[in-house]
Motif scaffolding. Structure first.
Motif, PDB file in Angstrom:
ATOM      1  N   LEU A 201     -11.590  -9.930  -3.878  1.00  0.00           N
ATOM      2  CA  LEU A 201     -10.392 -10.411  -4.561  1.00  0.00           C
ATOM      3  C   LEU A 201     -10.769 -11.307  -5.737  1.00  0.00           C
ATOM      4  O   LEU A 201     -10.181 -11.222  -6.821  1.00  0.00           O
ATOM      5  N   GLN A 202     -11.771 -12.173  -5.529  1.00  0.00           N
ATOM      6  CA  GLN A 202     -12.236 -13.039  -6.613  1.00  0.00           C
ATOM      7  C   GLN A 202     -12.794 -12.203  -7.764  1.00  0.00           C
ATOM      8  O   GLN A 202     -12.540 -12.490  -8.943  1.00  0.00           O
ATOM      9  N   GLU A 203     -13.556 -11.169  -7.429  1.00  0.00           N
ATOM     10  CA  GLU A 203     -14.116 -10.304  -8.469  1.00  0.00           C
ATOM     11  C   GLU A 203     -13.006  -9.611  -9.259  1.00  0.00           C
ATOM     12  O   GLU A 203     -13.078  -9.483 -10.483  1.00  0.00           O
ATOM     13  N   ALA A 204     -11.958  -9.174  -8.547  1.00  0.00           N
ATOM     14  CA  ALA A 204     -10.836  -8.534  -9.230  1.00  0.00           C
ATOM     15  C   ALA A 204     -10.122  -9.505 -10.170  1.00  0.00           C
ATOM     16  O   ALA A 204      -9.639  -9.117 -11.233  1.00  0.00           O
ATOM     17  N   MET A 205     -10.077 -10.789  -9.781  1.00  0.00           N
ATOM     18  CA  MET A 205      -9.452 -11.788 -10.646  1.00  0.00           C
ATOM     19  C   MET A 205     -10.264 -12.029 -11.913  1.00  0.00           C
ATOM     20  O   MET A 205      -9.709 -12.337 -12.967  1.00  0.00           O
ATOM     21  N   GLY A 216      -5.729  -4.346 -10.823  1.00  0.00           N
ATOM     22  CA  GLY A 216      -5.111  -4.324  -9.499  1.00  0.00           C
ATOM     23  C   GLY A 216      -6.094  -3.882  -8.425  1.00  0.00           C
ATOM     24  O   GLY A 216      -7.131  -3.261  -8.702  1.00  0.00           O
ATOM     25  N   MET A 217      -5.765  -4.206  -7.168  1.00  0.00           N
ATOM     26  CA  MET A 217      -6.649  -3.908  -6.045  1.00  0.00           C
ATOM     27  C   MET A 217      -6.040  -2.829  -5.159  1.00  0.00           C
ATOM     28  O   MET A 217      -4.818  -2.632  -5.131  1.00  0.00           O
ATOM     29  N   ASP A 218      -6.912  -2.152  -4.412  1.00  0.00           N
ATOM     30  CA  ASP A 218      -6.481  -1.167  -3.432  1.00  0.00           C
ATOM     31  C   ASP A 218      -6.284  -1.878  -2.098  1.00  0.00           C
ATOM     32  O   ASP A 218      -7.243  -2.326  -1.474  1.00  0.00           O
ATOM     33  N   VAL A 219      -5.047  -2.018  -1.651  1.00  0.00           N
ATOM     34  CA  VAL A 219      -4.730  -2.745  -0.413  1.00  0.00           C
ATOM     35  C   VAL A 219      -4.884  -1.785   0.766  1.00  0.00           C
ATOM     36  O   VAL A 219      -4.170  -0.784   0.859  1.00  0.00           O
ATOM     37  N   ILE A 225      -4.812 -11.452   4.218  1.00  0.00           N
ATOM     38  CA  ILE A 225      -5.537 -11.153   2.981  1.00  0.00           C
ATOM     39  C   ILE A 225      -4.913  -9.950   2.290  1.00  0.00           C
ATOM     40  O   ILE A 225      -4.816  -9.896   1.055  1.00  0.00           O
ATOM     41  N   GLY A 226      -4.464  -8.972   3.079  1.00  0.00           N
ATOM     42  CA  GLY A 226      -3.774  -7.834   2.487  1.00  0.00           C
ATOM     43  C   GLY A 226      -2.495  -8.258   1.775  1.00  0.00           C
ATOM     44  O   GLY A 226      -2.178  -7.754   0.692  1.00  0.00           O
ATOM     45  N   GLN A 227      -1.749  -9.204   2.369  1.00  0.00           N
ATOM     46  CA  GLN A 227      -0.553  -9.719   1.709  1.00  0.00           C
ATOM     47  C   GLN A 227      -0.913 -10.465   0.431  1.00  0.00           C
ATOM     48  O   GLN A 227      -0.201 -10.373  -0.579  1.00  0.00           O
ATOM     49  N   LEU A 228      -2.053 -11.189   0.476  1.00  0.00           N
ATOM     50  CA  LEU A 228      -2.511 -11.881  -0.737  1.00  0.00           C
ATOM     51  C   LEU A 228      -2.879 -10.868  -1.818  1.00  0.00           C
ATOM     52  O   LEU A 228      -2.579 -11.071  -3.007  1.00  0.00           O
ATOM     53  N   GLU A 229      -3.508  -9.778  -1.430  1.00  0.00           N
ATOM     54  CA  GLU A 229      -3.848  -8.728  -2.400  1.00  0.00           C
ATOM     55  C   GLU A 229      -2.588  -8.091  -2.988  1.00  0.00           C
ATOM     56  O   GLU A 229      -2.533  -7.792  -4.191  1.00  0.00           O
ATOM     57  N   GLN A 230      -1.566  -7.888  -2.150  1.00  0.00           N
ATOM     58  CA  GLN A 230      -0.315  -7.341  -2.652  1.00  0.00           C
ATOM     59  C   GLN A 230       0.345  -8.303  -3.647  1.00  0.00           C
ATOM     60  O   GLN A 230       0.857  -7.883  -4.691  1.00  0.00           O
ATOM     61  N   SER A 231       0.307  -9.603  -3.329  1.00  0.00           N
ATOM     62  CA  SER A 231       0.867 -10.595  -4.253  1.00  0.00           C
ATOM     63  C   SER A 231       0.095 -10.606  -5.566  1.00  0.00           C
ATOM     64  O   SER A 231       0.683 -10.737  -6.648  1.00  0.00           O
ATOM     65  N   PHE A 232      -1.221 -10.459  -5.462  1.00  0.00           N
ATOM     66  CA  PHE A 232      -2.043 -10.407  -6.670  1.00  0.00           C
ATOM     67  C   PHE A 232      -1.679  -9.184  -7.517  1.00  0.00           C
ATOM     68  O   PHE A 232      -1.563  -9.274  -8.747  1.00  0.00           O
ATOM     69  N   ASN A 233      -1.484  -8.046  -6.867  1.00  0.00           N
ATOM     70  CA  ASN A 233      -1.096  -6.834  -7.604  1.00  0.00           C
ATOM     71  C   ASN A 233       0.269  -7.006  -8.276  1.00  0.00           C
ATOM     72  O   ASN A 233       0.467  -6.560  -9.411  1.00  0.00           O
ATOM     73  N   ARG A 234       1.206  -7.652  -7.557  1.00  0.00           N
ATOM     74  CA  ARG A 234       2.513  -7.902  -8.165  1.00  0.00           C
ATOM     75  C   ARG A 234       2.391  -8.819  -9.375  1.00  0.00           C
ATOM     76  O   ARG A 234       3.056  -8.619 -10.409  1.00  0.00           O
ATOM     77  N   MET A 235       1.524  -9.834  -9.261  1.00  0.00           N
ATOM     78  CA  MET A 235       1.313 -10.737 -10.380  1.00  0.00           C
ATOM     79  C   MET A 235       0.733  -9.993 -11.581  1.00  0.00           C
ATOM     80  O   MET A 235       1.145 -10.209 -12.733  1.00  0.00           O
ATOM     81  N   VAL A 236      -0.235  -9.088 -11.324  1.00  0.00           N
ATOM     82  CA  VAL A 236      -0.827  -8.311 -12.416  1.00  0.00           C
ATOM     83  C   VAL A 236       0.228  -7.438 -13.084  1.00  0.00           C
ATOM     84  O   VAL A 236       0.285  -7.335 -14.321  1.00  0.00           O
ATOM     85  N   CYS A 237       1.089  -6.820 -12.255  1.00  0.00           N
ATOM     86  CA  CYS A 237       2.157  -5.978 -12.834  1.00  0.00           C
ATOM     87  C   CYS A 237       3.112  -6.813 -13.684  1.00  0.00           C
ATOM     88  O   CYS A 237       3.504  -6.394 -14.782  1.00  0.00           O
ATOM     89  N   GLU A 238       3.478  -7.988 -13.177  1.00  0.00           N
ATOM     90  CA  GLU A 238       4.380  -8.854 -13.939  1.00  0.00           C
ATOM     91  C   GLU A 238       3.732  -9.323 -15.236  1.00  0.00           C
ATOM     92  O   GLU A 238       4.391  -9.375 -16.293  1.00  0.00           O
TER      93      GLU A 238
END
Length: 460
Positions: A201-205, A216-219, A225-238
């Motif tokens: 996740l850090q590397e993706a950031m 974005g990451m593959d959840v 951690i999966g929920q955190l990855e989903q939130s990160f993907n939503r943030m990237v989309c936004e």
């Protein structure tokens, strides 16, 4: 259920599993040891009880010895035979009052036929609280009849369960250690998986896509951690949607500025033509002054629109850029000659000292470099006319070569009737950085100094 996807639930399951395994690890070896102990008791016909208690054996041996009245070898042998049946592992012997070894049963060590006082004392000292367990009793409770000795290994006196634990204790201990190592290994793998996912996740950031935004990451799991990855993907989309909207708005703004600049030039040209016509008429001194002020304002407005147009094109990366090797000393001298009449007309003192650099050829766009000089010279005319001075010099150090433009005005922090210098300096900043140069500006009440810098490479 959602709770079973939780990392906390998974780790609690590991804890409960470890506790269960530890309990099983103690229960199964206990059953195993008890089974072996019972088997030993069955094979040897040993029933653990008070008869195998040291105090009981000592009391009974002394009691049996005291009961003997007729001191005969047959009686002693019968006593030994009875105790041999009761204690098969025991050894017994009789030493007379004269120190003669009269009889022995199941004695495995070599005993002397004649016992001296010294040997007797040594024997008693060695056997005291030692192994085998030894009981010495006088016959008939009279030392003149000699003494009989009973010996039995202390291991026989221990309960079978204790003997088995002594025999298999190491195996049980190693089994428990293996279970603990197993639990530590499972915990290590569990937390290593968490750490690996967090590092991913850090590397993706940190990684950026072509648009400068994170990828974005593959959840794969639905835990915390999966929920955190989903939130990160939503943030990237936004962020991507926000950047797209910003780019569209910026594009509309640039098009609006470009269109306004183009549309304003037509009426400005007409105003300039009418002003020229008015200047040809016979005017009073006040009229001539007004016409001159109007012409100056037209020039300033034209310059502002030109800067605005250039800035818009530069921000949109549509401003033509063709870098090539250029002798910047010659270029600066030639460009300065076009400004001599302007500064002389305004009564400026002009101080030009252009000395050659170690390398006069810079990789620049001559149009961009000329535009940079023009912006600086225009700012001097607009903001530093009170100083009536302009200096254009070169400066060389171990680390850089530079053009230095200075004036004796009141500084850039003071109010000026001329406006628009901010856009001009923004254009300068973009062009300087586009040609991989640097610039520095120092301004005070005694004047302003600007440097156009080319850093030297270490190899130079």
């Amino acid at each position: 259920m959602r709770i079973f996807r939780s990392l906390l639930a998974k780790y609690m399951l590991i804890i409960l599993l470890a506790m269960s395994i530890v309990q099983i690890a103690y229960f199964i070896p206990a059953l195993f040891v008890m089974g072996i102990a019972q088997k030993e008791e069955s094979n040897n016909n040993i029933q653990y009880g008070e008869d195998y208690n040291e105090n009981v054996i000592e009391e009974q041996w002394h009691a049996e010895a005291n009961k003997i009245k007729a001191i005969k070898i047959e009686v002693i042998e019968q006593l030994f035979e009875d105790w041999q049946q009761k204690y098969p592992e025991a050894a017994m012997f009789w030493v007379s009052e004269k120190g003669t070894l009269l009889t022995e049963v199941n004695v495995k060590e070599q005993l002397p036929a004649q016992w001296t006082p010294a040997f007797t004392t040594k024997f008693i000292k060695e056997r005291y609280d030692g192994d085998p367990f030894t009981v010495i009793a006088y016959l008939g409770d009279d030392e003149t009849n000699g003494f009989i000795v009973f010996e039995i290994p202390r291991s026989v006196l221990n309960p079978p369960i204790r003997n088995v634990y002594q025999q298999y204790g190491t195996i049980v201990f190693l089994g428990v250690i293996c279970i603990i190592i197993f639990f530590i290994s499972v915990s290590f793998l569990f937390f290593r998986g968490i750490r690996k996912r967090l590092l991913k996740l850090q590397e993706a950031m940190e990684i950026r896509d072509v648009d400068g935004l994170p990828i974005g990451m593959d959840v794969k799991k639905k835990d915390e951690i999966g929920q955190l990855e989903q939130s990160f993907n939503r943030m990237v989309c936004e962020l991507r949607e926000s950047k797209n909207r910003e780019q569209k708005e910026e594009q509309l703004r640039r098009e609006l500025i470009a269109n306004l600049s183009h549309d304003l030039r037509t009426p400005l040209t007409k105003v300039r033509a009418q002003t020229y016509s008015i200047s040809k008429e016979k005017l009073s001194d006040e009229g001539k002054y007004a016409v001159k002020a109007l012409e100056t304002s037209i020039v300033n407005i034209d310059g502002l629109m030109e800067n605005l147009m250039s800035y818009t094109l530069l921000m949109a990366s549509k401003y033509k850029f063709e870098p090539k090797e250029t002798n910047v000393i010659r270029f600066a001298r030639e460009h300065m000659t076009t400004w001599y009449p302007v500064f002389e007309k305004e009564g400026f003192e002009i101080d030009v000292e252009l000395h050659s650099f170690e390398d006069n050829n810079w990789l620049v766009d001559s149009l961009w470099l000329g535009r940079i000089f023009d912006n600086f010279f225009q700012n001097v005319l607009r903001h530093a006319s009170s100083g009536q001075y302009i200096g254009v010099k070169t400066e060389s150090t171990k680390y850089y070569d530079a053009f230095v433009i200075s004036d004796c005005g009141k500084g850039m922090n003071n109010e000026s009737n001329a406006k628009g210098a901010g856009i001009g300096l923004s254009i300068v900043d973009i062009m300087v950085k586009g040609m991989e140069l640097d610039w520095d500006i120092t301004s005070s009440e005694s004047g302003t100094m600007i440097k156009i810098i080319r850093r030297k490479k270490l190899s130079e």
